[in-house]
Design a protein around this motif. Structure first.
Motif, PDB file in Angstrom:
ATOM      1  N   VAL A 230       0.873  -1.165   0.000  1.00  0.00           N
ATOM      2  CA  VAL A 230       0.000   0.000   0.000  1.00  0.00           C
ATOM      3  C   VAL A 230       0.911   1.215   0.000  1.00  0.00           C
ATOM      4  O   VAL A 230       1.813   1.318   0.827  1.00  0.00           O
ATOM      5  N   ARG A 231       0.702   2.113  -0.960  1.00  0.00           N
ATOM      6  CA  ARG A 231       1.522   3.320  -1.039  1.00  0.00           C
ATOM      7  C   ARG A 231       0.684   4.536  -0.656  1.00  0.00           C
ATOM      8  O   ARG A 231      -0.405   4.753  -1.185  1.00  0.00           O
ATOM      9  N   TYR A 232       1.217   5.320   0.275  1.00  0.00           N
ATOM     10  CA  TYR A 232       0.544   6.546   0.731  1.00  0.00           C
ATOM     11  C   TYR A 232       1.342   7.740   0.230  1.00  0.00           C
ATOM     12  O   TYR A 232       2.547   7.831   0.457  1.00  0.00           O
ATOM     13  N   THR A 233       0.668   8.659  -0.473  1.00  0.00           N
ATOM     14  CA  THR A 233       1.336   9.851  -0.992  1.00  0.00           C
ATOM     15  C   THR A 233       0.646  11.089  -0.460  1.00  0.00           C
ATOM     16  O   THR A 233      -0.558  11.279  -0.669  1.00  0.00           O
ATOM     17  N   ASN A 234       1.401  11.927   0.240  1.00  0.00           N
ATOM     18  CA  ASN A 234       0.869  13.191   0.735  1.00  0.00           C
ATOM     19  C   ASN A 234       1.036  14.238  -0.358  1.00  0.00           C
ATOM     20  O   ASN A 234       2.152  14.661  -0.658  1.00  0.00           O
ATOM     21  N   LEU A 235      -0.066  14.646  -0.984  1.00  0.00           N
ATOM     22  CA  LEU A 235      -0.003  15.592  -2.087  1.00  0.00           C
ATOM     23  C   LEU A 235       0.127  17.029  -1.581  1.00  0.00           C
ATOM     24  O   LEU A 235       0.885  17.824  -2.112  1.00  0.00           O
ATOM     25  N   GLN A 236      -0.640  17.348  -0.560  1.00  0.00           N
ATOM     26  CA  GLN A 236      -0.571  18.631   0.135  1.00  0.00           C
ATOM     27  C   GLN A 236      -1.490  18.509   1.342  1.00  0.00           C
ATOM     28  O   GLN A 236      -2.183  17.502   1.486  1.00  0.00           O
ATOM     29  N   ASN A 237      -1.492  19.506   2.214  1.00  0.00           N
ATOM     30  CA  ASN A 237      -2.373  19.431   3.378  1.00  0.00           C
ATOM     31  C   ASN A 237      -3.817  19.270   2.922  1.00  0.00           C
ATOM     32  O   ASN A 237      -4.324  20.067   2.141  1.00  0.00           O
ATOM     33  N   GLY A 238      -4.465  18.237   3.421  1.00  0.00           N
ATOM     34  CA  GLY A 238      -5.864  18.006   3.072  1.00  0.00           C
ATOM     35  C   GLY A 238      -6.069  17.198   1.814  1.00  0.00           C
ATOM     36  O   GLY A 238      -7.201  17.012   1.369  1.00  0.00           O
ATOM     37  N   LEU A 239      -4.994  16.701   1.203  1.00  0.00           N
ATOM     38  CA  LEU A 239      -5.116  15.948  -0.047  1.00  0.00           C
ATOM     39  C   LEU A 239      -4.099  14.811  -0.054  1.00  0.00           C
ATOM     40  O   LEU A 239      -2.894  15.048  -0.114  1.00  0.00           O
ATOM     41  N   GLN A 240      -4.594  13.573   0.045  1.00  0.00           N
ATOM     42  CA  GLN A 240      -3.724  12.394   0.095  1.00  0.00           C
ATOM     43  C   GLN A 240      -4.228  11.325  -0.866  1.00  0.00           C
ATOM     44  O   GLN A 240      -5.392  11.292  -1.228  1.00  0.00           O
ATOM     45  N   SER A 241      -3.298  10.441  -1.223  1.00  0.00           N
ATOM     46  CA  SER A 241      -3.649   9.340  -2.116  1.00  0.00           C
ATOM     47  C   SER A 241      -3.155   8.019  -1.537  1.00  0.00           C
ATOM     48  O   SER A 241      -2.063   7.945  -0.973  1.00  0.00           O
ATOM     49  N   PHE A 242      -3.979   6.968  -1.674  1.00  0.00           N
ATOM     50  CA  PHE A 242      -3.607   5.618  -1.272  1.00  0.00           C
ATOM     51  C   PHE A 242      -3.662   4.721  -2.501  1.00  0.00           C
ATOM     52  O   PHE A 242      -4.655   4.720  -3.233  1.00  0.00           O
ATOM     53  N   ASP A 243      -2.601   3.957  -2.735  1.00  0.00           N
ATOM     54  CA  ASP A 243      -2.570   2.971  -3.820  1.00  0.00           C
ATOM     55  C   ASP A 243      -2.454   1.583  -3.211  1.00  0.00           C
ATOM     56  O   ASP A 243      -1.412   1.237  -2.638  1.00  0.00           O
ATOM     57  N   PHE A 244      -3.515   0.781  -3.334  1.00  0.00           N
ATOM     58  CA  PHE A 244      -3.508  -0.596  -2.854  1.00  0.00           C
ATOM     59  C   PHE A 244      -3.161  -1.499  -4.030  1.00  0.00           C
ATOM     60  O   PHE A 244      -3.843  -1.474  -5.055  1.00  0.00           O
ATOM     61  N   ASN A 245      -2.121  -2.305  -3.861  1.00  0.00           N
ATOM     62  CA  ASN A 245      -1.695  -3.204  -4.933  1.00  0.00           C
ATOM     63  C   ASN A 245      -1.222  -4.508  -4.305  1.00  0.00           C
ATOM     64  O   ASN A 245      -0.047  -4.661  -3.957  1.00  0.00           O
ATOM     65  N   PHE A 246      -2.153  -5.453  -4.097  1.00  0.00           N
ATOM     66  CA  PHE A 246      -1.793  -6.695  -3.411  1.00  0.00           C
ATOM     67  C   PHE A 246      -2.813  -7.807  -3.650  1.00  0.00           C
ATOM     68  O   PHE A 246      -3.886  -7.575  -4.199  1.00  0.00           O
ATOM     69  N   LYS A 247      -2.437  -8.992  -3.175  1.00  0.00           N
ATOM     70  CA  LYS A 247      -3.340 -10.148  -3.129  1.00  0.00           C
ATOM     71  C   LYS A 247      -3.263 -10.709  -1.709  1.00  0.00           C
ATOM     72  O   LYS A 247      -2.182 -11.009  -1.205  1.00  0.00           O
ATOM     73  N   LEU A 248      -4.424 -10.845  -1.053  1.00  0.00           N
ATOM     74  CA  LEU A 248      -4.484 -11.276   0.340  1.00  0.00           C
ATOM     75  C   LEU A 248      -4.749 -12.769   0.466  1.00  0.00           C
ATOM     76  O   LEU A 248      -5.357 -13.377  -0.420  1.00  0.00           O
ATOM     77  N   HIS A 249      -4.317 -13.324   1.597  1.00  0.00           N
ATOM     78  CA  HIS A 249      -4.579 -14.733   1.890  1.00  0.00           C
ATOM     79  C   HIS A 249      -5.865 -14.913   2.707  1.00  0.00           C
ATOM     80  O   HIS A 249      -6.283 -16.037   2.971  1.00  0.00           O
TER      81      HIS A 249
END
Length: 347
Positions: free
Chosen positions: A46-65
């Protein structure tokens, strides 16, 4: 205070919440934090990117068991959440509803909930998920960053005003390949330590958010699908576009691409107009130009060799369309790039 303590303190609270549900280790690179799952839970990140205050992005890229529920209200309290599923599928549920709503591949969703109302995502095991969530904090973003008079923020404010009278809101969007095309350039990449590259990647998230807002307004106003294409047809358009990018040197024709995809000429053209705002021939030409631009700045190939390498036969025609796109000749472009690169390395 030691380095480890500093890193713990710099981890955003949103990612700490995620770590409670998705066990793993966290790596930090400027404003980008990556949570890598423990092998016992699954494979991926999971990648978390802080774009600016009040604006964030989460990228989920996985396969769970195993099946996992993630409380998105906990990682994005009092916010608007823009979701896009690039691969696989997931399910959304509000606390007061028993029913889950499925978000399929290539599908968007817009979620809003007031503080104290649980909103969660269910991710099924053995399902490779590629999901992007862009979170707009209502208080932080609108109070600090929406004071300027520009159309982008106005549309975002209009969107909020349309749904803020409700304690919860869920809009399941239609399929979109325009957002998919942008996310393909972000998922799976190794983030560079170059500041310029990081800024470029952040800029792409803003473009994705703008497309979300544009799409939401269009769907609310028209209350209809923006494309007559079926999901499997959109998926084939996506695969064909990747095929063209991988092999720009092939002499692609409508006939050959129809045979490759199984789509009719009309469906093929409709798909490219919907996804890229280009005809098929325009798309192929643009791919070749962008490939040629990379050859110019990264190799010592001659212009004639580059023309051949990207599937064109006329040097004069190549120079004409290159100048139209990049506002200078290939030789001038090479000279400007080399000069700028030398200047940058000396500073």
């Amino acid at each position: 205070m030691n380095k480890l303590q500093n890193e713990v303190l710099s981890i955003p609270s949103q990612l700490n919440v995620l770590q409670e549900h998705l066990e793993g280790s966290i790596a930090i690179n400027y404003d980008i934090h990556t949570l890598t799952l423990k092998p016992g839970l699954g494979n991926g990140q999971v990648r978390y990117t802080n774009l600016q205050n009040g604006l964030q992005s989460f990228d989920f890229n996985f396969k769970l068991h195993k099946d996992i529920e993630i409380p998105i209200d906990a990682i994005a309290s009092e916010s608007l959440q823009f979701l896009y599923c690039l691969d696989g599928s997931c399910f959304h549920q509000f606390e007061s509803h028993e029913r889950f709503t499925q978000i399929e591949q290539f599908q968007t969703a817009v979620v809003h909930s007031d503080k104290g109302l649980s909103s969660k995502i269910l991710i099924k095991k053995d399902n490779h998920l590629m999901l992007n969530i862009i979170c707009v904090d209502k208080r932080e973003y609108f109070e600090k960053f929406s004071k300027e008079d520009n159309q982008y923020d106005k549309k975002l404010q209009d969107l909020l005003s349309n749904i803020k009278t409700k304690s919860k809101h869920f809009h399941l969007g239609n399929y979109s390949l325009k957002i998919a095309e942008q996310l393909k350039l972000l998922f799976g990449i190794e983030h560079s330590n170059e500041i310029s590259e990081l800024l470029s990647q952040k800029g792409r998230y803003y473009l994705i958010l703008a497309k979300h807002i544009e799409k939401f307004h269009a769907e609310i106003e028209s209350n209809s699908n923006t494309s007559g294409l079926l999901k499997n047809e959109l998926k084939m358009i996506s695969e064909i576009s990747d095929y063209i990018k991988k092999y720009p040197e092939i002499q692609h024709t409508i006939k050959s691409l129809c045979l490759e995809s199984g789509l009719s000429p009309a469906k093929l053209q409709e798909g490219f107009k919907f996804m890229f705002d280009r005809t098929v021939s325009d798309f192929v030409r643009n791919v070749r130009l962008e490939k040629a631009e990379k050859f110019i700045v990264n190799t010592d190939l001659t212009i004639s060799e580059i023309v051949y390498s990207v599937g064109l036969t006329s040097r004069s025609y190549f120079c004409k369309i290159f100048k139209k796109k990049y506002k200078c000749s290939p030789k001038e472009y090479k000279f400007k790039y080399t000069a700028a690169h030398k200047k940058g390395s000396m500073s």
